[in-house]
Design a protein around this motif. Structure first.
Motif, PDB file in Angstrom:
ATOM      1  N   SER A 233       0.829  -1.181  -0.051  1.00  0.00           N
ATOM      2  CA  SER A 233       0.043   0.044  -0.072  1.00  0.00           C
ATOM      3  C   SER A 233       0.836   1.153  -0.181  1.00  0.00           C
ATOM      4  CB  SER A 233      -0.825   0.042   1.107  1.00  0.00           C
ATOM      5  OG  SER A 233      -1.800   0.966   1.260  1.00  0.00           O
TER       6      SER A 233
ATOM      7  N   SER B   7       0.710   5.378  -0.280  1.00  0.00           N
ATOM      8  CA  SER B   7      -0.321   6.445  -0.385  1.00  0.00           C
ATOM      9  C   SER B   7       0.042   7.572  -1.469  1.00  0.00           C
ATOM     10  CB  SER B   7      -0.457   7.090   1.216  1.00  0.00           C
ATOM     11  OG  SER B   7       0.983   7.606   1.587  1.00  0.00           O
TER      12      SER B   7
ATOM     13  N   ASP C 261      -1.091  -8.009  -4.066  1.00  0.00           N
ATOM     14  CA  ASP C 261      -1.986  -6.779  -4.387  1.00  0.00           C
ATOM     15  C   ASP C 261      -1.402  -5.636  -4.159  1.00  0.00           C
ATOM     16  OD1 ASP C 261      -3.734  -8.734  -5.354  1.00  0.00           O
ATOM     17  OD2 ASP C 261      -5.064  -8.572  -3.626  1.00  0.00           O
TER      18      ASP C 261
ATOM     19  N   SER D 193      -1.850  -1.287  -3.850  1.00  0.00           N
ATOM     20  CA  SER D 193      -2.696   0.083  -4.036  1.00  0.00           C
ATOM     21  C   SER D 193      -1.928   1.100  -3.813  1.00  0.00           C
ATOM     22  CB  SER D 193      -3.704   0.138  -2.855  1.00  0.00           C
ATOM     23  OG  SER D 193      -3.088   0.259  -1.671  1.00  0.00           O
ATOM     24  N   TYR D 194      -1.987   2.028  -4.984  1.00  0.00           N
ATOM     25  CA  TYR D 194      -1.166   3.228  -5.191  1.00  0.00           C
ATOM     26  C   TYR D 194      -2.102   4.353  -5.714  1.00  0.00           C
ATOM     27  CZ  TYR D 194      -2.334   1.975  -9.935  1.00  0.00           C
ATOM     28  OH  TYR D 194      -3.199   2.085 -11.073  1.00  0.00           O
TER      29      TYR D 194
ATOM     30  N   VAL E  65      -4.593  -1.508  -7.399  1.00  0.00           N
ATOM     31  CA  VAL E  65      -6.032  -0.824  -7.126  1.00  0.00           C
ATOM     32  C   VAL E  65      -5.459   0.778  -6.882  1.00  0.00           C
ATOM     33  CG1 VAL E  65      -7.715  -0.343  -5.098  1.00  0.00           C
ATOM     34  CG2 VAL E  65      -6.885  -2.538  -5.814  1.00  0.00           C
ATOM     35  N   HIS E  66      -6.003   1.724  -7.726  1.00  0.00           N
ATOM     36  CA  HIS E  66      -5.704   2.938  -7.827  1.00  0.00           C
ATOM     37  C   HIS E  66      -6.559   3.861  -6.695  1.00  0.00           C
ATOM     38  CE1 HIS E  66      -5.850   7.336  -9.683  1.00  0.00           C
ATOM     39  NE2 HIS E  66      -4.549   6.990  -9.306  1.00  0.00           N
ATOM     40  N   VAL E  67      -5.813   4.424  -5.652  1.00  0.00           N
ATOM     41  CA  VAL E  67      -6.340   5.373  -4.698  1.00  0.00           C
ATOM     42  C   VAL E  67      -5.781   6.767  -4.703  1.00  0.00           C
ATOM     43  CG1 VAL E  67      -6.141   3.259  -3.036  1.00  0.00           C
ATOM     44  CG2 VAL E  67      -4.158   4.784  -3.137  1.00  0.00           C
TER      45      VAL E  67
ATOM     46  N   GLY F 115      -4.466   7.513   0.451  1.00  0.00           N
ATOM     47  CA  GLY F 115      -4.906   5.942   0.526  1.00  0.00           C
ATOM     48  C   GLY F 115      -6.283   5.752   0.307  1.00  0.00           C
TER      49      GLY F 115
ATOM     50  N   PRO G  40      -9.608   4.619  -1.635  1.00  0.00           N
ATOM     51  CA  PRO G  40      -9.708   3.943  -3.076  1.00  0.00           C
ATOM     52  C   PRO G  40     -10.599   4.792  -4.015  1.00  0.00           C
ATOM     53  CG  PRO G  40     -10.394   2.523  -1.397  1.00  0.00           C
ATOM     54  CD  PRO G  40     -10.321   3.891  -0.576  1.00  0.00           C
TER      55      PRO G  40
END
Length: 132
Positions: free
Chosen positions: A83, A85, A99, A101-102, A118-120, A124, A126
């Motif tokens: 993850s 941020s 996985d 998230s970025y 997962v684009h955030v 952070g 979503p």
């Protein structure tokens, strides 16, 4: 990797180092900047939620566990969820098995992600389908 300029134009500061040949088992929490040339078996997380933290994972570095940081510059291997941020930068030898998230991502040719992306929003949160 050390002299990479951040979006604000200042150099990323590295406060701590886990050297090559060193293995750390357990959770690693840090503020500021951390460079890993060795191996961490456990999670690596930033203690500051403001996105001003930087993790640099060299081509010799390996993390087996979850990673949660503001900025990540990597050329090594992470096995676990990631993850980021703010910005994820993957150099040519970088590999993530898990996985991701970025908020922003830069992948050089040769970098590999085996997992979902997962684009955030920066910070952070979503981004749901249909939102921009």
């Amino acid at each position: 990797m050390f002299g990479k300029k951040t979006q604000g134009g200042s150099q990323a500061r590295i406060d701590s180092l886990i050297g090559a040949g060193t293995t750390v088992e357990g959770k690693v929490r840090f503020g500021g900047g951390l460079r890993i040339d060795g191996e961490v078996r456990g999670s690596v997380e930033a203690v500051s939620g403001d996105g001003q933290t930087t993790l640099v994972l060299s081509d010799q570095g390996r993390i087996e566990g979850a990673v949660a940081v503001g900025h990540l510059v990597m050329d090594g291997t992470i096995v676990g969820p990631v993850s980021v941020s703010d910005t994820l930068e993957m150099q040519p030898k970088a590999k993530i098995v898990g996985d991701v998230s970025y908020a922003a991502i830069e992948m050089h040719q040769g970098a590999v992600i085996e997992g979902r992306l997962v684009h955030v929003r920066p910070g952070g949160e979503p981004i749901l389908p249909g939102q921009a």
